[in-house]
Design an enzyme around this catalytic site. Structure first.
Site, short mmCIF file in Angstrom:
data_model
loop_
_atom_site.label_atom_id
_atom_site.label_comp_id
_atom_site.label_asym_id
_atom_site.label_seq_id
_atom_site.Cartn_x
_atom_site.Cartn_y
_atom_site.Cartn_z
N ASP A 1 7.04 4.43 -0.85
CA ASP A 1 6.01 3.42 -0.53
C ASP A 1 6.44 2.47 0.59
OD1 ASP A 1 3.51 2.28 -0.73
OD2 ASP A 1 3.88 1.23 -2.61
N GLU B 1 -3.59 1.14 -8.73
CA GLU B 1 -2.25 0.55 -8.65
C GLU B 1 -2.28 -0.79 -9.41
OE1 GLU B 1 -1.13 -0.69 -4.68
OE2 GLU B 1 1.00 -0.87 -5.20
N HIS C 1 -5.36 4.30 -1.72
CA HIS C 1 -4.64 3.68 -2.83
C HIS C 1 -5.69 3.37 -3.90
CE1 HIS C 1 -1.68 2.88 0.31
NE2 HIS C 1 -0.86 2.30 -0.53
N1 HPA Z 1 -0.50 -1.04 -2.06
C1 HPA Z 1 -1.45 -1.47 -1.23
N2 HPA Z 1 -1.23 -1.71 0.04
C2 HPA Z 1 -0.03 -1.50 0.54
C3 HPA Z 1 1.00 -1.04 -0.26
C4 HPA Z 1 0.75 -0.79 -1.62
O1 HPA Z 1 1.61 -0.38 -2.41
N3 HPA Z 1 2.09 -0.92 0.53
C5 HPA Z 1 1.72 -1.31 1.77
N4 HPA Z 1 0.44 -1.66 1.78
ZN ZN Z 2 1.30 2.28 -0.52
#
Ligand code: HPA
Ligand code: ZN
Length: 338
Positions: free
Chosen positions: A278, A200, A197
């Site tokens: 997600d 975000e 990730h």
């Molecule tokens: N971002 C970071 N960690 C996470 C997410 C996310 O969208 N969903 C579950 N764990």
């Molecule tokens: Zn995620």
């Protein structure tokens, strides 16, 4: 059934960014808490459900940690995984790459205990629901002290054909990719596929770090790449896949409700995007719903179909398996739309 809904529901789909825990609803976690004698920070099921009304990203992570605290027995994971296969089959998602939040597992179970439980869930799920799911455990960045044990678990699971790669989730701000460089280097050396990730909640520097320090093969979310023109050009030139989850971004107030989702600008900039749910149960969404959302924001059927094809193409499947799915997908399109 609404016509557009039935088109996207029936369309054979591929999903690359979905968390098993986030695909589990509040009521299930509440029941697990009762079964396992876990005290939740609420006084009733209604309060627990209300707790899932996320005010921001940090609140979401707080709920996620509380929900994961109910998973005290290896068989709880068997149960969640079986339920996940059912959900994906119901959505016509023929192939999925799913995250498991492994930082919680390594605190509670031996490798053997958890690997056996996951394998059992996979075997039951595959047999009952006939969809394919491959698993990518992730390190929660906010628990960096777990990274060595997660890597050890993932390598063991990889050797037993239970896992395919390593991911990185959790709190992005304050826990930069650089903290995980050595762990990722070792994972790559073992042959694991690598994702993270990034971009975000934190900005472009987090994506640069994931690309240049972790050598990530795909980026989860990545919406903040638009802050940096050079980065957009880099991602477009190299065609680095980006796993976009529009509903998640609205739910955590990372995109304002009145704004169209930045995936429009990402696709128009030549980025290789896919659509994902997600944490579908936690965000009250589904992959079908995510396609409908983008259709309502002006994406054509052809564009959405391409995003779905992008998912197969940028998956970690073998060339033969990709070919098999692409054939099934194209046959569906030819039979229904041409
Ligand atoms: N971002 C970071 N960690 C996470 C997410 C996310 O969208 N969903 C579950 N764990
Ligand atoms: Zn995620």
């Amino acid at each position: 059934m609404n016509k557009l809904y039935s088109i996207f529901k029936n369309m054979p789909k591929c999903e690359l960014h979905v968390h098993i825990e986030g695909a589990t609803d509040a009521e299930t976690f509440y029941k697990l808490a009762e079964k396992n004698n876990v005290t939740l920070p609420v006084n009733s099921l209604q309060e627990w459900k209300d707790f899932f009304d996320f005010s921001n990203f940090d609140h979401f992570i707080e709920v996620y940690i509380a929900a994961a605290s109910t998973l005290l027995k290896p068989e709880d994971y068997t149960y969640l995984i079986e339920a996940f296969y059912k959900h994906q089959a119901n959505e016509n998602i023929l192939y999925t790459e799913a995250f498991l939040s492994a930082s919680f597992m390594v605190e509670r179970f031996s490798n053997d205990e958890i690997l056996n439980a996951i394998k059992k869930g996979m075997e039951i799920g595959e047999k009952k629901y006939q969809v394919e799911v491959q698993f990518i455990p992730d390190i929660a960045r906010n628990f960096p002290e777990t990274k060595g044990r997660v890597l050890n678990l993932v390598i063991e699971g990889f050797k037993k054909d239970i896992f395919i790669g390593l991911g990185l989730g959790g709190l992005e701000n304050g826990f930069p990719p650089e903290l995980f460089t050595e762990t990722y280097k070792k994972a790559k050396k073992e042959g694991l596929r690598i994702v993270a990730h990034a971009g975000e909640t934190d900005g472009a520097k987090s994506i640069w770090g994931a690309l240049l320090k972790l050598n990530t093969e795909r980026i989860g979310h990545g919406i903040r790449c638009l802050d940096d023109e050079k980065l957009v050009k880099y991602l477009a030139d190299k065609q680095i896949p980006i796993e976009v989850s529009p509903g998640s971004n609205y739910c955590l107030s990372l995109v304002e409700p009145e704004e169209n989702h930045p995936i429009r600008q990402m696709v128009d900039s030549g980025l290789l995007c896919t659509v994902n749910s997600d944490d579908p149960a936690m965000f009250s969404t589904s992959l079908t719903n995510e396609y409908l959302r983008l259709a309502s924001q002006g994406f054509s059927f052809e564009e959405l179909w391409q995003l779905n094809i992008n998912a197969i193409k940028t998956s970690f499947l073998s060339p033969e398996a990709k070919h098999k799915y692409l054939k099934i997908f194209e046959e569906f399109k030819a039979n229904n739309f041409e």
